[in-house]
Design an enzyme around this catalytic site. Structure first.
Site, short mmCIF file in Angstrom:
data_model
loop_
_atom_site.label_atom_id
_atom_site.label_comp_id
_atom_site.label_asym_id
_atom_site.label_seq_id
_atom_site.Cartn_x
_atom_site.Cartn_y
_atom_site.Cartn_z
N SER A 326 0.81 -1.21 0.00
CA SER A 326 0.00 0.00 0.00
C SER A 326 0.85 1.27 0.00
O SER A 326 1.53 1.56 -0.97
CB SER A 326 -0.95 -0.05 1.20
OG SER A 326 -1.94 0.94 1.13
N LYS A 351 -0.82 -3.96 -3.38
CA LYS A 351 -2.15 -3.40 -3.04
C LYS A 351 -2.25 -2.03 -3.69
O LYS A 351 -1.63 -1.08 -3.26
CB LYS A 351 -2.34 -3.29 -1.53
CG LYS A 351 -3.71 -2.71 -1.14
CD LYS A 351 -3.86 -2.59 0.37
CE LYS A 351 -5.26 -2.07 0.74
NZ LYS A 351 -5.49 -0.68 0.32
N GLN A 355 -9.31 2.78 0.07
CA GLN A 355 -10.62 2.57 0.68
C GLN A 355 -11.09 3.83 1.39
O GLN A 355 -10.29 4.63 1.86
CB GLN A 355 -10.55 1.43 1.71
CG GLN A 355 -10.47 0.05 1.11
CD GLN A 355 -9.16 -0.21 0.41
OE1 GLN A 355 -8.09 0.10 0.91
NE2 GLN A 355 -9.23 -0.77 -0.79
#
Length: 498
Positions: A326, A351, A355
């Site tokens: 991420s 990733k 979100q």
């Protein structure tokens, strides 16, 4: 009221809720520039429940095809009025939402009902107590992304890509990610036993972890010498609210010490706040390209830039591994594509989504994947990871597993357990052992030599005591600086073109 469809999250269940007694779940809308700033909760926005009934009806009809909503409402009414037993209305609503989330087949989109959200908030407020590991769902299995540096999870031996099969003896099959996390979390001093399937391990491994306070510090500083030149090393273990401030403080101190190069280590860093990794990068890279790009479902693209005219005057390298995910991948990709800085290690986790946590108005929360993030050059690394410019694996003994020797291993044994022990012995300098999993004379002699060196009974067979000592010695070797091939390479490449 200026509602734009592309700025709205809408759940089909809203229609049946409005039709059933006028109850509703609060919904919020977010413009891309608002949602893209963080993967954490955002409480700004306008609630669906604040609209009049006429506005609600118009909103639902305009935002989603009414035929789909009527189908959901019809199913709800049919079950509510005709099912053979009484069904709690809220249970139907919760089930409808959970069902929609499950159909997305996205491990990062989750729904937390009121009770789960209360447990989550309590755990967050209890001064970060737990085991200290980032988890995800990979192929429907609860998977460790990375343990946090200095956490109980790291000290107990959890590793990236460990798949959690059981929590305190109970199977994780059928649990969603949040349910699994809630079972793993707990108060300081309590224990949790995880049964994990580790890639390459011959059988599942049981790891008992004593929960504790999770380290809040996220940046660690040190200096090293390379051919007489002073090099700063900044290890970032996660991206939290204070990370960019810690990074700036430590980087300033290193620069005042006169460093001539810098290594940024994000190995095992599971990510964190989107805004914070931007603030770190703004201290390092010029505004030639965007630091990161955020893309919505309809292709709208938002670009985020540094405000620096130039990069740093000294060389920088970045360390990554399979536990870098991420926000760490945002950093590695930006350093690679903007500053052409070398990235050393193994391919990262992969990733590439962002979100948004959306409070639903009744204490529940929907965390929904709303955006892709793209690298400065527009690449999407999701499920692929960032590829290092310098691929370097650690020595084989770094990847060995705990010795599970309920039954003594000897010359009558063979297989993966024996091969694991052979890799340990070879890494510890007992090089005459076989390496193919056959417990031959070489392995027996190596085990005897190891036992003699560590005041154990020299039987040449591996029992629980010998296995435990092997693990202890391997951990000590892993922690030695000279065995860290990836760090050595990251230091070496700094001055290759000098």
């Amino acid at each position: 009221m200026n509602w734009k469809n592309r700025h709205i999250i809408i759940l089909a269940v809203v229609a049946l809720l409005v039709g059933a007694g006028g109850t509703y779940i609060g919904m919020q809308w977010f413009a891309p520039e608002e949602t893209a700033t963080s993967t954490e909760d955002s409480s700004s926005g306008e609630s669906f429940g604040d609209m009049t009934q006429e506005e609600q009806k118009a909103f639902i009809e305009n935002a989603q095809g009414s035929s789909n909503l009527k189908k959901v409402e019809k199913a709800y009414t049919l079950i509510d009025e005709r099912y053979v037993e009484d069904v709690d209305k809220s249970t139907l609503v919760e089930g409808a939402i959970e069902g929609m989330i499950n159909k997305l087949d996205d491990p990062y989109s989750t729904y937390m009902d009121q009770e789960t959200m209360e447990q989550f908030n309590q755990s967050i407020e209890s001064s970060f107590q737990g085991i200290g590991a980032e988890v995800s769902m990979v192929d429907d299995k609860v998977t460790i992304v990375a343990p946090i540096k200095g956490s109980p999870a790291e000290e107990a031996g959890l590793k990236p890509n460990d798949q959690v099969l059981k929590i305190d003896g109970d199977s994780t099959k059928g649990l969603d990610l949040q349910e699994a996390v809630n079972k793993i979390r707990g108060e300081k001093g309590t224990e949790v036993t995880l049964t994990v399937d580790r890639p390459g391990a011959p059988e599942p491994i049981e790891i008992t972890i004593t929960r504790d306070d999770i380290p809040k510090e996220s940046v660690y500083k040190e200096t090293k010498k390379v051919d007489g030149k002073k090099v700063g090393v900044l290890e970032i273990t996660s991206f939290s609210e204070e990370t960019s401030k810690e990074f700036k403080k430590h980087l300033t101190a290193l620069e005042e010490e006169g460093i001539e190069g810098l290594v940024i280590d994000v190995r095992g860093n599971p990510g964190g706040l989107f805004t914070d990794v931007q603030d770190v990068l703004k201290q390092l890279v010029p505004d030639d390209k965007p630091i990161v790009q955020i893309e919505s479902r309809d292709g709208e693209n938002s670009k985020y830039y540094s405000e620096r005219n130039s990069g740093k005057e000294y060389p920088i390298s970045v360390l990554i591994d399979e536990g870098s995910a991420s926000a760490s991948e945002i950093l590695a990709a930006a350093m690679k594509e903007i500053g052409d800085h070398p990235v050393v290690g193994t391919t990262s986790f992969g990733k590439g989504t962002v979100q948004q946590a959306v409070p639903m108005g009744d204490g529940s929360t929907l965390k929904l994947t709303m955006f892709k993030w793209l690298t400065p050059d527009g690449n999407w690394i999701h499920e692929e990871g960032v590829t290092p410019t310098e691929k370097v694996k650690q020595p084989a003994f770094f990847y060995t597993h705990p010795v599970t020797a309920e039954k003594t291993l000897d010359t009558s044994s063979s297989g993966d357990k024996v091969k694991n022990i052979q890799q340990m012995l070879k890494g510890l300098g007992y090089g005459k052992t076989e390496t193919d999993g056959s417990y031959g004379e070489g392995t027996e002699a190596a085990v005897k030599a190891f036992q003699q060196d560590h005041d154990l009974e020299a039987t040449g067979a591996v029992n629980e005591k010998t296995g435990g000592e092997l693990e202890k010695q391997v951990v000590e070797e892993v922690q030695k600086e000279e065995n860290d091939r990836q760090m050595q390479k990251a230091l070496d490449v700094l001055f290759q073109d000098a």
